[in-house]
Design a protein around this motif. Structure first.
Motif, PDB file in Angstrom:
ATOM      1  N   PHE A 191       0.841  -1.195   0.000  1.00 21.66           N
ATOM      2  CA  PHE A 191       0.000   0.000   0.000  1.00 21.66           C
ATOM      3  C   PHE A 191       0.878   1.247   0.000  1.00 21.66           C
ATOM      4  O   PHE A 191       1.836   1.327   0.776  1.00 21.66           O
ATOM      5  N   LYS A 192       0.528   2.196  -0.847  1.00 26.87           N
ATOM      6  CA  LYS A 192       1.260   3.459  -0.882  1.00 26.87           C
ATOM      7  C   LYS A 192       0.723   4.361   0.229  1.00 26.87           C
ATOM      8  O   LYS A 192      -0.483   4.633   0.298  1.00 26.87           O
ATOM      9  N   ILE A 193       1.629   4.829   1.113  1.00 25.76           N
ATOM     10  CA  ILE A 193       1.212   5.626   2.266  1.00 25.76           C
ATOM     11  C   ILE A 193       0.461   6.880   1.828  1.00 25.76           C
ATOM     12  O   ILE A 193      -0.500   7.304   2.482  1.00 25.76           O
ATOM     13  N   GLY A 194       0.871   7.477   0.707  1.00 28.30           N
ATOM     14  CA  GLY A 194       0.229   8.697   0.231  1.00 28.30           C
ATOM     15  C   GLY A 194      -1.220   8.507  -0.161  1.00 28.30           C
ATOM     16  O   GLY A 194      -1.974   9.484  -0.254  1.00 28.30           O
ATOM     17  N   ARG A 195      -1.660   7.259  -0.409  1.00 30.66           N
ATOM     18  CA  ARG A 195      -3.043   6.989  -0.784  1.00 30.66           C
ATOM     19  C   ARG A 195      -3.883   6.510   0.405  1.00 30.66           C
ATOM     20  O   ARG A 195      -5.035   6.121   0.234  1.00 30.66           O
ATOM     21  N   MET A 196      -3.281   6.502   1.590  1.00 27.74           N
ATOM     22  CA  MET A 196      -3.993   6.063   2.793  1.00 27.74           C
ATOM     23  C   MET A 196      -4.547   7.270   3.544  1.00 27.74           C
ATOM     24  O   MET A 196      -3.891   8.300   3.657  1.00 27.74           O
ATOM     25  N   ASP A 197      -5.768   7.122   4.078  1.00 28.80           N
ATOM     26  CA  ASP A 197      -6.401   8.206   4.815  1.00 28.80           C
ATOM     27  C   ASP A 197      -7.127   7.625   6.025  1.00 28.80           C
ATOM     28  O   ASP A 197      -7.516   6.451   6.030  1.00 28.80           O
ATOM     29  N   ASP A 198      -7.312   8.464   7.052  1.00 28.32           N
ATOM     30  CA  ASP A 198      -8.022   8.064   8.271  1.00 28.32           C
ATOM     31  C   ASP A 198      -7.420   6.782   8.859  1.00 28.32           C
ATOM     32  O   ASP A 198      -8.118   5.802   9.123  1.00 28.32           O
ATOM     33  N   VAL A 199      -6.107   6.807   9.077  1.00 30.31           N
ATOM     34  CA  VAL A 199      -5.398   5.640   9.613  1.00 30.31           C
ATOM     35  C   VAL A 199      -5.705   5.488  11.101  1.00 30.31           C
ATOM     36  O   VAL A 199      -5.544   6.420  11.882  1.00 30.31           O
ATOM     37  N   GLN A 200      -6.163   4.292  11.491  1.00 30.33           N
ATOM     38  CA  GLN A 200      -6.518   4.020  12.883  1.00 30.33           C
ATOM     39  C   GLN A 200      -5.872   2.723  13.343  1.00 30.33           C
ATOM     40  O   GLN A 200      -5.931   1.710  12.638  1.00 30.33           O
ATOM     41  N   ILE A 201      -5.279   2.765  14.534  1.00 31.69           N
ATOM     42  CA  ILE A 201      -4.737   1.550  15.143  1.00 31.69           C
ATOM     43  C   ILE A 201      -5.833   0.916  15.985  1.00 31.69           C
ATOM     44  O   ILE A 201      -6.374   1.553  16.893  1.00 31.69           O
ATOM     45  N   THR A 202      -6.206  -0.316  15.688  1.00 29.45           N
ATOM     46  CA  THR A 202      -7.268  -0.997  16.414  1.00 29.45           C
ATOM     47  C   THR A 202      -6.682  -1.725  17.631  1.00 29.45           C
ATOM     48  O   THR A 202      -5.462  -1.775  17.822  1.00 29.45           O
ATOM     49  N   GLU A 203      -7.568  -2.311  18.432  1.00 31.61           N
ATOM     50  CA  GLU A 203      -7.129  -3.088  19.591  1.00 31.61           C
ATOM     51  C   GLU A 203      -6.866  -4.548  19.238  1.00 31.61           C
ATOM     52  O   GLU A 203      -6.343  -5.308  20.044  1.00 31.61           O
ATOM     53  N   LYS A 204      -7.234  -4.943  18.016  1.00 30.89           N
ATOM     54  CA  LYS A 204      -7.035  -6.328  17.588  1.00 30.89           C
ATOM     55  C   LYS A 204      -5.558  -6.580  17.293  1.00 30.89           C
ATOM     56  O   LYS A 204      -4.896  -5.771  16.666  1.00 30.89           O
ATOM     57  N   ARG A 205      -5.070  -7.730  17.713  1.00 36.56           N
ATOM     58  CA  ARG A 205      -3.658  -8.051  17.529  1.00 36.56           C
ATOM     59  C   ARG A 205      -3.443  -8.848  16.248  1.00 36.56           C
ATOM     60  O   ARG A 205      -4.339  -9.547  15.762  1.00 36.56           O
ATOM     61  N   ILE A 206      -2.234  -8.735  15.723  1.00 30.34           N
ATOM     62  CA  ILE A 206      -1.838  -9.460  14.517  1.00 30.34           C
ATOM     63  C   ILE A 206      -1.780 -10.953  14.810  1.00 30.34           C
ATOM     64  O   ILE A 206      -1.355 -11.381  15.889  1.00 30.34           O
ATOM     65  N   ASP A 207      -2.207 -11.767  13.848  1.00 30.61           N
ATOM     66  CA  ASP A 207      -2.149 -13.231  13.987  1.00 30.61           C
ATOM     67  C   ASP A 207      -0.683 -13.673  13.958  1.00 30.61           C
ATOM     68  O   ASP A 207      -0.041 -13.593  12.908  1.00 30.61           O
ATOM     69  N   PRO A 208      -0.129 -14.142  15.076  1.00 29.51           N
ATOM     70  CA  PRO A 208       1.300 -14.510  15.111  1.00 29.51           C
ATOM     71  C   PRO A 208       1.630 -15.772  14.330  1.00 29.51           C
ATOM     72  O   PRO A 208       2.794 -16.035  14.024  1.00 29.51           O
ATOM     73  N   SER A 209       0.612 -16.565  13.984  1.00 31.90           N
ATOM     74  CA  SER A 209       0.860 -17.834  13.286  1.00 31.90           C
ATOM     75  C   SER A 209       0.927 -17.670  11.765  1.00 31.90           C
ATOM     76  O   SER A 209       1.292 -18.604  11.060  1.00 31.90           O
ATOM     77  N   ARG A 210       0.612 -16.463  11.282  1.00 28.00           N
ATOM     78  CA  ARG A 210       0.582 -16.267   9.835  1.00 28.00           C
ATOM     79  C   ARG A 210       2.003 -16.211   9.272  1.00 28.00           C
ATOM     80  O   ARG A 210       2.857 -15.478   9.757  1.00 28.00           O
ATOM     81  N   GLU A 211       2.239 -16.984   8.218  1.00 27.53           N
ATOM     82  CA  GLU A 211       3.566 -17.010   7.586  1.00 27.53           C
ATOM     83  C   GLU A 211       3.691 -15.826   6.631  1.00 27.53           C
ATOM     84  O   GLU A 211       2.863 -15.648   5.741  1.00 27.53           O
ATOM     85  N   VAL A 212       4.729 -15.033   6.831  1.00 28.15           N
ATOM     86  CA  VAL A 212       4.895 -13.804   6.048  1.00 28.15           C
ATOM     87  C   VAL A 212       5.883 -14.036   4.906  1.00 28.15           C
ATOM     88  O   VAL A 212       7.074 -14.263   5.148  1.00 28.15           O
ATOM     89  N   PRO A 213       5.432 -13.983   3.658  1.00 29.31           N
ATOM     90  CA  PRO A 213       6.371 -14.108   2.537  1.00 29.31           C
ATOM     91  C   PRO A 213       7.192 -12.841   2.391  1.00 29.31           C
ATOM     92  O   PRO A 213       6.676 -11.737   2.589  1.00 29.31           O
ATOM     93  N   PRO A 214       8.465 -12.936   2.058  1.00 28.60           N
ATOM     94  CA  PRO A 214       9.291 -11.726   1.880  1.00 28.60           C
ATOM     95  C   PRO A 214       8.824 -10.929   0.680  1.00 28.60           C
ATOM     96  O   PRO A 214       8.379 -11.492  -0.322  1.00 28.60           O
ATOM     97  N   PHE A 215       8.921  -9.602   0.789  1.00 25.44           N
ATOM     98  CA  PHE A 215       8.522  -8.759  -0.341  1.00 25.44           C
ATOM     99  C   PHE A 215       9.724  -8.461  -1.215  1.00 25.44           C
ATOM    100  O   PHE A 215      10.810  -8.160  -0.716  1.00 25.44           O
ATOM    101  N   ASP A 216       9.514  -8.518  -2.527  1.00 26.62           N
ATOM    102  CA  ASP A 216      10.590  -8.271  -3.479  1.00 26.62           C
ATOM    103  C   ASP A 216      10.131  -7.211  -4.477  1.00 26.62           C
ATOM    104  O   ASP A 216       9.215  -7.435  -5.269  1.00 26.62           O
ATOM    105  N   PHE A 217      10.751  -6.034  -4.427  1.00 29.31           N
ATOM    106  CA  PHE A 217      10.380  -4.948  -5.327  1.00 29.31           C
ATOM    107  C   PHE A 217      10.672  -5.299  -6.784  1.00 29.31           C
ATOM    108  O   PHE A 217      10.062  -4.745  -7.698  1.00 29.31           O
ATOM    109  N   THR A 218      11.627  -6.183  -7.018  1.00 28.96           N
ATOM    110  CA  THR A 218      12.017  -6.494  -8.392  1.00 28.96           C
ATOM    111  C   THR A 218      11.047  -7.467  -9.051  1.00 28.96           C
ATOM    112  O   THR A 218      11.084  -7.646 -10.267  1.00 28.96           O
ATOM    113  N   HIS A 219      10.172  -8.118  -8.242  1.00 26.18           N
ATOM    114  CA  HIS A 219       9.253  -9.103  -8.808  1.00 26.18           C
ATOM    115  C   HIS A 219       7.943  -8.436  -9.216  1.00 26.18           C
ATOM    116  O   HIS A 219       7.243  -7.861  -8.395  1.00 26.18           O
ATOM    117  N   ASP A 220       7.626  -8.492 -10.494  1.00 22.78           N
ATOM    118  CA  ASP A 220       6.383  -7.938 -11.008  1.00 22.78           C
ATOM    119  C   ASP A 220       5.971  -8.790 -12.197  1.00 22.78           C
ATOM    120  O   ASP A 220       6.561  -8.708 -13.280  1.00 22.78           O
TER     121      ASP A 220
END
Length: 303
Positions: A191-220
């Motif tokens: 997500f491009k930060i410049g296109r985000m509006d009304d950003v709110q931090i909720t009380e819900k926590r991130i799922d710790p069991s979710r596997e995070v794939p690495p991001f690669d800017f060169t892959h398109d």
């Protein structure tokens, strides 16, 4: 944590020369009494602390005391400071500031260079923008492992509410991005930060069991379209923002020709329209028609 605070206090006193217990307490978000105990611990560690009472009093460190400065030579130290200062202009994180102060203290007794051959600045033009406030808010959510909600405008101008699990803040080519798991798309998105509006931090926590794939800017893997453009020579000073100069074709008619491959989206149309009457789309025909149609709609607004 206490050990880190003690070291940070020493660094601040080396750089600032004198600070009151109240100033230190406010900075480290502790009580004045805690700072007083910290100063006693610093003295016991053998660091020569000077305490002055009265209106202009405060804590300081003996003038001739300094941290060993053989870790970096002058060139290495200057390059590190330049890079960190450039990042800090757009990312004013307290940990980053502490690193800069630590590095400053290592060479603080040496004379400053007469000229600076390299300057890095990743901040926006003008005063601090609301974008930096969003960056700080998102970083807080990442640190506390909290889910974030915001309104997002995509590249086609469509608005939607997104609820995401933030993973990383990314600064690339002077633009901030958020890499996160999007609950709407059920996948990881950028997500491009410049296109985000009304950003709110909720009380819900991130799922710790979710596997995070690495991001690669060169892959398109989006399909790319061959774009053939003709520019007037007056556009040359803007071309370097989008194309490599060694890829430009300078013809005898005085015009500049470019052949490039891009994923076809609103960014491509906007980039072409950005050059106004200084550009003509030669190929492909369907993009030429799209630009012609949009130019006609612009003209209608002024008739």
């Amino acid at each position: 944590m206490k050990t880190e605070r003690l070291l940070a206090i020493v660094i601040k006193l080396l750089n600032r020369k004198k600070m009151t217990a109240k100033e230190l307490a406010d900075y480290f978000e502790v009580s004045v009494r805690t700072i007083q105990r910290d100063m006693e611990a610093i003295e016991l560690a053998g660091i020569p602390v000077v305490s002055e009472k009265g209106l202009n009093g405060g804590y300081s460190i003996l003038e001739n005391y300094k941290i060993h400065n053989s870790y970096f030579n002058d060139v290495e130290h200057q390059l590190l400071m330049t890079a960190l200062d450039g990042v800090y202009k757009t990312y004013d994180d307290k940990n980053l500031k502490n690193i800069i102060e630590k590095l400053s203290s290592i060479k603080m007794h040496q004379s400053a260079p007469e000229s600076q051959s390299l300057i890095l600045d990743f901040s926006d033009w003008g005063p601090e923008s609301k974008r930096q406030e969003k960056v700080r808010s998102i970083q807080k959510a990442i640190d506390t492992q909290k889910v974030v909600q915001f309104r997002y405008i995509d590249i086609n101008g469509n608005s939607s509410t997104r609820v995401v699990e933030p993973v990383s803040l990314i600064l690339k080519v002077n633009k901030w991005y958020l890499y996160a798991f999007c609950t709407l798309r059920e996948d990881y998105r950028l997500f491009k930060i410049g296109r985000m509006d009304d950003v709110q931090i909720t009380e819900k926590r991130i799922d710790p069991s979710r596997e995070v794939p690495p991001f690669d800017f060169t892959h398109d893997d989006r399909e790319r379209v061959r774009l053939r453009l003709k520019f007037q020579k007056q556009a040359l000073n803007q071309l370097e923002d989008y194309f490599e100069l060694d890829g430009l074709e300078f013809h005898e008619d005085g015009c500049i020709y470019v052949t490039e491959y891009f994923p076809e989206d609103e960014w491509v149309y906007g980039m072409i329209l950005h050059f106004g009457n200084q550009v003509e789309v030669l190929e492909p025909e369907h993009i030429r028609s799209i630009i012609k149609e949009r130019a006609e709609k612009i003209l209608e607004k002024y008739i």
